[in-house]
Design a protein around this motif. Structure first.
Motif, PDB file in Angstrom:
ATOM      1  N   GLY A 132     -28.494  95.548  85.449  1.00 30.05           N
ATOM      2  CA  GLY A 132     -28.751  95.251  86.857  1.00 30.05           C
ATOM      3  C   GLY A 132     -29.100  96.503  87.645  1.00 30.05           C
ATOM      4  O   GLY A 132     -30.021  96.498  88.473  1.00 30.05           O
ATOM      5  N   VAL A 133     -28.374  97.592  87.394  1.00 31.11           N
ATOM      6  CA  VAL A 133     -28.656  98.851  88.087  1.00 31.11           C
ATOM      7  C   VAL A 133     -30.041  99.368  87.691  1.00 31.11           C
ATOM      8  O   VAL A 133     -30.811  99.840  88.552  1.00 31.11           O
TER       9      VAL A 133
ATOM     10  N   LEU B 147     -24.374  93.988  81.417  1.00 33.32           N
ATOM     11  CA  LEU B 147     -24.989  93.288  82.555  1.00 33.32           C
ATOM     12  C   LEU B 147     -25.057  94.177  83.799  1.00 33.32           C
ATOM     13  O   LEU B 147     -26.073  94.201  84.503  1.00 33.32           O
ATOM     14  N   ILE B 148     -23.999  94.920  84.070  1.00 33.32           N
ATOM     15  CA  ILE B 148     -23.983  95.799  85.241  1.00 33.32           C
ATOM     16  C   ILE B 148     -25.012  96.917  85.084  1.00 33.32           C
ATOM     17  O   ILE B 148     -25.778  97.200  86.010  1.00 33.32           O
TER      18      ILE B 148
ATOM     19  N   VAL C 200     -32.690  97.628  86.604  1.00 30.53           N
ATOM     20  CA  VAL C 200     -33.718  96.761  87.204  1.00 30.53           C
ATOM     21  C   VAL C 200     -33.851  97.054  88.703  1.00 30.53           C
ATOM     22  O   VAL C 200     -34.967  97.154  89.229  1.00 30.53           O
ATOM     23  N   PHE C 201     -32.729  97.218  89.392  1.00 28.64           N
ATOM     24  CA  PHE C 201     -32.761  97.529  90.825  1.00 28.64           C
ATOM     25  C   PHE C 201     -33.491  98.849  91.075  1.00 28.64           C
ATOM     26  O   PHE C 201     -34.331  98.956  91.974  1.00 28.64           O
TER      27      PHE C 201
END
Length: 172
Positions: A125-126, A121-122, A128-129
């Motif tokens: 998230g990175v 998940l982390i 996608v950001f």
């Protein structure tokens, strides 16, 4: 005199029979009620049974589920034998496997089963950001207007306004 002696022997015999019967009752009943000496509502007992999956019956009612009753009796008996929490849980893991526990152990492969979803998940998230940020930068650079283009846009804007005003005056 004979009757007196007979009565004494009958009385002693009855006394012995009564004591023997009492000892037999105590002997056989102690094994039956041994598990009841452990308090099912104690914090230690509840923490142990909460960690057991009980073959999918952990959420069932104790009064109506024979599987859960059996687990409770086994845990109570092990506690009476002096086993601690870790020994009881290890017994079930050795007997049934790790699926005997309601949650996986936090060691070895099971530790990776706990951590991997959070790491994924982390990382996602990175990624996608970073992608969204690069899209925004590209979009901003594509829309950067030079001064010549700005003057052209102002002229076009004024011409369009005049045309709109002319058309509006025709109908109103």
């Amino acid at each position: 005199m004979y009757l007196k002696g007979l009565r004494r022997k009958d009385g002693e015999m009855m006394k012995r029979l009564f004591i023997l019967t009492g000892l037999l009752i105590l002997l056989f009943s102690s094994g039956t009620y041994a598990a009841e000496d452990v308090d099912y509502s104690s914090a230690l007992f509840q923490s142990i049974v909460a960690m057991l999956a009980m073959e999918g019956h952990a959420g069932d009612d104790l009064a109506t589920c024979p599987v859960k009753q059996e687990y409770y009796e086994e845990v109570a008996q092990m506690m009476q034998e002096g086993m601690n929490k870790e020994e009881i849980l290890n017994f079930y893991v050795e007997e049934i496997g790790e699926e005997a526990l309601s949650a996986p152990l936090k060691q070895g492969f099971s530790l990776s089963a706990w951590i991997t979803p959070f790491i994924v998940l982390i990382v996602a998230g990175v990624i996608v950001f970073t992608v969204i940020r690069s899209w925004i930068k590209k979009n901003n650079s594509a829309h950067s207007i030079t001064t010549d283009e700005a003057l052209l846009d102002e002229n076009t804007d004024s011409v369009l306004r005049e045309m709109i005003d002319k058309e509006r005056k025709k109908f109103f």
